[in-house]
Scaffold this motif. Structure first.
Motif, short mmCIF file in Angstrom:
data_model
loop_
_atom_site.label_atom_id
_atom_site.label_comp_id
_atom_site.label_asym_id
_atom_site.label_seq_id
_atom_site.Cartn_x
_atom_site.Cartn_y
_atom_site.Cartn_z
N SER A 7 1.15 -0.71 0.23
CA SER A 7 0.42 0.00 0.58
C SER A 7 1.30 1.50 0.58
CB SER A 7 -0.65 -0.12 1.48
OG SER A 7 0.13 -0.02 2.61
N SER A 8 0.48 2.22 -0.36
CA SER A 8 0.66 3.04 -0.71
C SER A 8 -0.07 5.00 -0.95
CB SER A 8 2.04 3.13 -1.93
OG SER A 8 2.92 2.56 -2.42
N LYS A 9 0.41 5.59 -0.09
CA LYS A 9 -0.69 6.75 -0.45
C LYS A 9 0.74 7.84 -0.24
CE LYS A 9 -5.60 8.04 1.83
NZ LYS A 9 -5.47 8.03 0.18
N ALA A 10 -0.73 9.20 -0.25
CA ALA A 10 0.09 10.38 -0.14
C ALA A 10 -0.68 11.30 0.86
CB ALA A 10 0.39 11.38 -1.77
N VAL A 11 -0.35 11.61 2.02
CA VAL A 11 -1.63 11.99 3.12
C VAL A 11 -1.12 13.55 3.13
CG1 VAL A 11 -2.42 12.02 5.32
CG2 VAL A 11 -1.95 9.40 3.95
N HIS A 12 -2.00 15.13 3.37
CA HIS A 12 -2.28 16.16 3.23
C HIS A 12 -1.73 15.79 5.35
CE1 HIS A 12 -3.51 19.96 5.41
NE2 HIS A 12 -2.95 19.84 4.12
N VAL A 13 -0.61 16.99 5.76
CA VAL A 13 -0.04 17.26 7.16
C VAL A 13 -0.92 17.59 7.37
CG1 VAL A 13 1.60 16.70 8.45
CG2 VAL A 13 1.50 14.98 6.62
#
Length: 537
Positions: A447-453
């Motif tokens: 699994s790979s994901k870009a997440v807003h911080v």
């Protein structure tokens, strides 16, 4: 019955020993200990203007608390004792409540002093609640409601993780209200350790506060191999058969037909092995398409809402290309090939049963580098993943990038080719992303994901950073030779799987090559790397 007590000696020798013990009260009984000429009535100025500090405890637990409360009242231990009317013990089912009534609920100094001293006298560690009396006896005010909003907001903004924010909201009503004023922050992934073992509980590592959480699995799910996940706690399991989809938090399982529980290829004995699973939508959606990377058979597709269709493994002639990663982006399915790491897009149609099937494969990116032999790529590229970033397809490639550097990740974004560039092949190209901005990447084989911080976020997760689960296990000698690995945890008491963290957060130009800071998570003793799991959808 009203019995006077003027001294502690009178109280202990007569009243408490013979009458006032809580254990002698029946359900629904109230026991009052009030000052002379003050009646605990629901009407009148006391009930209209006053309030009460309250403590709740389980059945049979109030007796020592009640005794210490009465001793403090009769002994004149409270600084604002003149503001106290008396105390009440109430027995209601399996819960017992003790309350100290005060005359004026608007006297903030007296209210806070009495509550603080009461807790000290009782050596009480849990929270207590302040109730404001009104004419209807309905208004309730929490002990922290006298706090101004700003301090609570400041405290909440400093809480690092989702678990801690839940605990914050559970303190009392005022704190819950303060938490509700803040929009929910995007949930950051947790690392699912030991995705394939026989432990009865799974361990989840939270990078925000470096805490390990333990969750129990259904007994028939212990030992299953997790090959993919989706937001909201959904995990996909293939080994041992059959193929299953489970919510790791609620233990709810998605209903699948017999055809959907295994991939069968004509002419092959046994089922096809699944290496990775991804979902186009939440698996509870009937139009969710499940895509799988399989062993030497390319990609397989299945639609949750098409039980009669099962899995499809046939289609375009290039359908069986060997893939290193797949991802959905804007509803389209993309794949990254192991042969020269070419990017392809799969056109998806439907067969006669309504099951999804690949109808065409488009090669999107072919650069000069891609013309090199596969052996060159195999020696240069350590790991490569594709994912959605800012609404576009992106890739992260781990490579030395320079002869004198250790491998590290670079990120590239898919862009259209300008006609003036005159490239002979493909319609797109990769352009390097120099900064992730206010996003963080969580990368791994499953699994790979870009997440807003958020800028207000606290804890160990940083913006413009990459957090990756290393795709292969470490050998013992690699651990001994490395000075950068930090012990994280063991999977069980025997230490069968040991996990490490390595901080590569140095960002900017290193050795003349730009790099984005990264943190790696490694495992020794298990062939299966940790899996990133998103708690919320």
């Amino acid at each position: 019955m009203i019995i006077p007590a003027t001294t502690l000696a009178t109280f202990v020798s007569g009243l408490y020993k013979n009458i006032l013990q809580p254990s002698k009260l029946g359900v629904g009984a109230d026991l009052h200990c009030f000052k002379n000429k003050i009646e605990p009535k629901c009407e009148g100025p006391i009930r209209r203007n006053g309030g009460a500090w309250t403590i709740s405890c389980g059945e049979g637990k109030s007796q020592p608390l009640w005794l210490d409360t009465i001793l403090a009242l009769i002994g004149g231990k409270f600084e604002y004792g003149n503001e106290i009317c008396g105390a009440v013990l109430s027995v209601c089912g399996k819960q017992e409540t003790i309350a100290i009534w005060i005359k004026d609920a608007t006297n903030e100094a007296a209210q806070l002093s009495i509550g603080k001293q009461w807790k000290e006298f009782l050596e009480y560690k849990d929270s207590i609640e302040f109730i404001v009396h009104d004419s209807d006896a309905t208004a309730v005010q929490c002990w922290s409601s006298t706090f101004p909003d700003d301090p609570l907001d400041v405290i909440y903004n400093k809480v690092p993780s989702h678990c801690s924010r839940v605990r914050f909201a559970a303190v009392c009503r005022s704190w819950c209200t303060a938490a509700s004023r803040h929009p929910a922050l995007p949930e950051l992934p947790w690392l699912l350790l030991s995705p394939r073992d026989r432990d009865t509980t799974k361990r989840l590592y939270c990078p925000e506060d470096s805490k390990i959480l333990r969750i129990s699995l259904p007994s028939d799910f212990i030992g299953n191999w997790f090959v993919g996940c989706h937001g909201g706690g959904w995990v996909a399991s293939f080994e041992p058969p059959p193929f299953r989809i489970l919510n790791i938090f609620s233990s709810v399982e998605v209903a699948l037909s017999e055809k959907q529980k295994g991939i069968v290829c004509p002419g092959r004995l046994g089922q096809i092995i699944i290496w990775k699973i991804i979902f186009s939508k939440p698996p509870t959606s009937s139009d969710c398409i499940i895509a799988a990377i399989t062993d030497n058979h390319g990609i397989a597709l299945c639609r949750v809402g098409c039980p009669n269709g099962g899995w499809t493994t046939k289609g375009h002639v290039s359908y069986t290309m060997e893939l290193v990663d797949i991802a959905f982006c804007n509803g389209k399915l993309y794949g990254l090939t192991r042969d020269r790491w070419e990017l392809v897009k799969f056109e998806i149609g439907a067969d006669e049963d309504g099951a999804p099937v690949v109808t065409a494969v488009d090669r999107l990116v072919v650069t000069v580098e891609h013309q090199q032999p596969p052996s060159v790529w195999a020696n240069r590229v350590d790991a490569s993943y594709i994912f959605e970033l800012h609404g576009k397809l992106a890739t992260a490639v781990r490579s030395p990038w320079s002869p004198n550097l250790r491998p590290f990740f670079k990120v590239f974004e898919l862009v259209d080719i300008d006609a003036s560039e005159g490239m002979a092949h493909g319609t797109h190209k990769w352009t390097e992303v120099m900064s992730l901005g206010d996003f963080a990447l969580f990368l791994g084989p499953n699994s790979s994901k870009a997440v807003h911080v958020s800028a207000d976020r606290r804890g160990g997760v940083k913006r413009n950073h990459i957090y990756y689960s290393y795709h292969r296990r470490l050998a013992q000698k690699e651990v001994l030779l490395s000075t950068d690995l930090v012990f994280l945890t063991s999977s069980n008491a025997d230490g069968d799987s040991v996990y490490y963290r390595e901080d590569e957060s140095l960002s900017g130009a290193v050795g003349g090559v730009h790099r984005i800071g990264a943190v790696g998570y490694y495992v020794r003793g298990s062939p299966n790397p940790p899996v990133w799991l998103l708690p919320l959808a």
